[in-house]
Design a protein around this motif. Structure first.
Motif, short mmCIF file in Angstrom:
data_model
loop_
_atom_site.label_atom_id
_atom_site.label_comp_id
_atom_site.label_asym_id
_atom_site.label_seq_id
_atom_site.Cartn_x
_atom_site.Cartn_y
_atom_site.Cartn_z
N LYS A 1 3.76 5.02 -1.72
CA LYS A 1 4.52 6.07 -0.68
C LYS A 1 4.49 5.17 0.65
O LYS A 1 5.28 5.36 1.28
N GLY A 2 3.33 4.51 0.81
CA GLY A 2 3.19 3.79 1.96
C GLY A 2 4.17 2.62 2.16
O GLY A 2 4.75 2.35 3.08
N GLU A 3 4.60 1.87 0.90
CA GLU A 3 5.32 1.03 0.72
C GLU A 3 6.78 1.23 1.03
O GLU A 3 7.64 0.65 1.82
N LYS A 4 7.14 2.56 0.57
CA LYS A 4 8.45 3.07 0.83
C LYS A 4 8.73 3.21 2.27
O LYS A 4 9.92 3.10 2.65
N ILE A 5 7.69 3.73 3.15
CA ILE A 5 7.77 3.91 4.44
C ILE A 5 7.90 2.70 5.11
O ILE A 5 8.82 2.47 5.89
N LEU A 6 7.21 1.58 4.81
CA LEU A 6 7.29 0.12 5.45
C LEU A 6 8.58 -0.37 4.91
O LEU A 6 8.99 -1.14 5.91
N GLU A 7 9.27 0.06 4.09
CA GLU A 7 10.55 -0.58 3.66
C GLU A 7 11.83 -0.42 4.81
O GLU A 7 12.74 -0.98 4.95
N PHE B 1 -6.64 -6.68 18.95
CA PHE B 1 -5.83 -5.47 19.26
C PHE B 1 -5.06 -5.42 20.90
O PHE B 1 -4.24 -4.71 21.08
N GLU B 2 -5.18 -6.33 21.64
CA GLU B 2 -4.63 -6.34 22.90
C GLU B 2 -3.57 -6.95 22.58
O GLU B 2 -2.49 -6.96 23.56
N LYS B 3 -3.14 -7.85 21.53
CA LYS B 3 -1.80 -8.38 21.21
C LYS B 3 -1.01 -7.84 19.73
O LYS B 3 0.12 -7.72 20.11
N ILE B 4 -2.02 -7.38 18.98
CA ILE B 4 -1.21 -7.07 17.73
C ILE B 4 -2.28 -6.01 16.92
O ILE B 4 -3.54 -5.96 17.38
N ILE B 5 -1.67 -5.13 16.19
CA ILE B 5 -2.25 -4.00 15.46
C ILE B 5 -1.92 -4.32 14.03
O ILE B 5 -0.94 -4.76 13.48
N LEU B 6 -2.76 -4.26 12.87
CA LEU B 6 -2.62 -4.41 11.62
C LEU B 6 -1.96 -2.93 11.16
O LEU B 6 -2.40 -2.03 11.21
N LEU B 7 -0.95 -3.04 10.46
CA LEU B 7 -0.17 -1.99 9.51
C LEU B 7 -0.56 -2.37 8.06
O LEU B 7 0.22 -3.28 7.88
N GLN B 8 -1.17 -1.50 7.43
CA GLN B 8 -1.53 -1.97 6.04
C GLN B 8 -0.73 -0.62 4.98
O GLN B 8 -1.37 0.32 5.23
N THR B 9 -0.41 -0.98 3.97
CA THR B 9 0.10 -0.02 2.86
C THR B 9 -0.95 -0.08 1.77
O THR B 9 -1.36 -1.16 1.40
N ASN B 10 -1.26 1.21 1.31
CA ASN B 10 -2.35 1.43 0.11
C ASN B 10 -1.62 1.95 -1.00
O ASN B 10 -2.37 2.16 -2.06
N THR B 11 -0.42 2.41 -0.88
CA THR B 11 0.20 3.22 -1.96
C THR B 11 1.79 2.92 -1.92
O THR B 11 2.02 2.35 -1.13
#
Length: 375
Positions: free
Chosen positions: A195-201, A183-193
């Motif tokens: 709704k989350g997928e549409k945001i990530l688009e 986490f000093e270099k990267i953070i994971l961002l994961q979609t579970n729904t």
């Protein structure tokens, strides 16, 4: 449905990387507001704040290791009468999401137009410990991240966090992952729904390719928590087992009902324990005292705790808000977590696991509880 991408972290500043993502959510008008923990001017605590302008995110710290209130209560206050008309993002820890799911089942909150952003929880300090660390010139967040990175156990964390077996969020549209990543270099961002997928688009992040490593790290981390949890259960049975021990543990209760007021699962508008049923004239008290020789004042403190426990044991998420609010330092977390775990095991129920899973106390099964009381 699950998609995993990477949020880059610059100069090891994890909170700034998260805030940048949240800022984009507002600026891209993907949400109309964000419910987030915001640092107070003295920098020694955070308060949940509803932010509508991206400039208001400067003092936000969603991974500050302190939990003054379980935000499920706040969301219940915001949505119980009517849901939001426009999308609102809420950044929550696992225990807050699980409590929110239970409140939705109890018809005390609505998920309509809510974007749930879950954050991996590495634990929290009590409000007083957090403030003391800040006053000593230390950074609680830096200390927590450093201890976690080195695999050290932090004895200052709240007991609720030390034994929490749900550090990663479930039932979130988006998950911000810290466990199993550098986490000093990267953070994971994961979609579970969806709704989350549409945001990530709306974003162009690089794909996350360390899923196996994260899964192994999370499993190992949870294993350690479960081991400590089971040790706590054994200790609690020894300390509280028997009527005399129970009386002793609750002997300092001042009947302030703080535990009830902060518990995310206690939602009754009219509490039986604060009703006229517990109001008596002077002669009643004298009569009881004469009959028994003496009566403890304030009265019915044990009845209050046992009654509250029976009401919320199936839905308790073990957040420890009750213990943190107790002015008498009664070890409520270990008692309630032990009892609720046993009750939940009987019904094979995990609070907050599934929105469609019916509440045990509202569901009749003809063949259930066949073995209860046989031992």
């Amino acid at each position: 449905m699950t998609k995993e991408v990477v949020i880059e972290v610059k100069d090891g500043k994890v909170e700034e990387a998260i805030n940048s993502f949240l800022k984009n959510l507002l600026e891209k008008k993907l949400v109309s507001a964000l419910l987030v923990p915001q640092e107070v001017p003295s920098k020694d605590n955070v308060v949940q704040s509803l932010v509508t302008n991206s400039n208001g995110l400067k003092e936000v710290n969603v991974i500050a290791p302190v939990l003054p209130v379980n935000s499920a209560r706040i969301i219940s206050e915001m949505t119980r009468l009517s849901p939001h008309k426009n999308p609102v993002g809420v950044v929550l820890r696992s225990c807050e999401i699980r409590a929110l799911v239970e409140l939705v089942k109890l018809k005390q909150a609505s998920l309509d137009n809510l974007l749930i952003i879950g954050v991996d929880c590495l634990g929290t300090y009590s409000v007083s410990d957090y403030q003391n660390l800040c006053k000593q010139g230390n950074s609680p967040l830096e200390e927590l991240l450093e201890n976690f990175k080195e695999g050290k156990e932090d004895a200052k964390l709240r007991e609720a966090c030390q034994v929490c077996e749900y550090p990663t969020p479930s039932n979130a549209d988006l998950v911000i992952g810290l466990i199993g990543v550098d986490f000093e270099k990267i953070i994971l961002l994961q979609t579970n729904t969806k709704k989350g997928e549409k945001i990530l688009e709306k974003f162009s992040f690089l794909e996350f390719n360390q899923s196996k490593e994260r899964e192994e790290s999370v499993s190992k981390y949870i294993g350690g928590k479960i081991k400590k949890r089971d040790t706590l259960f054994s200790q609690t049975k020894e300390e509280v087992g028997g009527w005399e021990n129970l009386l002793s543990v609750f002997s300092t209760c001042i009947s302030c009902h703080n535990c009830m007021r902060v518990c995310p699962i206690c939602y009754c508008r009219e509490c039986f324990f604060e009703s006229p049923n517990f109001e008596f004239d002077a002669e009643k008290y004298l009569g009881w005292a004469k009959r028994k020789g003496s009566i403890k004042m304030p009265r019915d403190t044990i009845l209050f705790h046992l009654g509250r426990m029976s009401h919320m044991a199936t839905s308790c998420v073990g957040c420890g808000a009750c213990e943190q609010a107790c002015p008498s330092n009664i070890p409520l977390l270990k008692i309630f977590k032990t009892v609720s775990h046993n009750v939940q095991q009987i019904f094979k129920y995990v609070p907050g696991r599934d929105l469609e899973e019916p509440l045990p106390l509202t569901t009749f099964k003809e063949d259930e509880l066949q073995n209860v009381g046989e031992e």
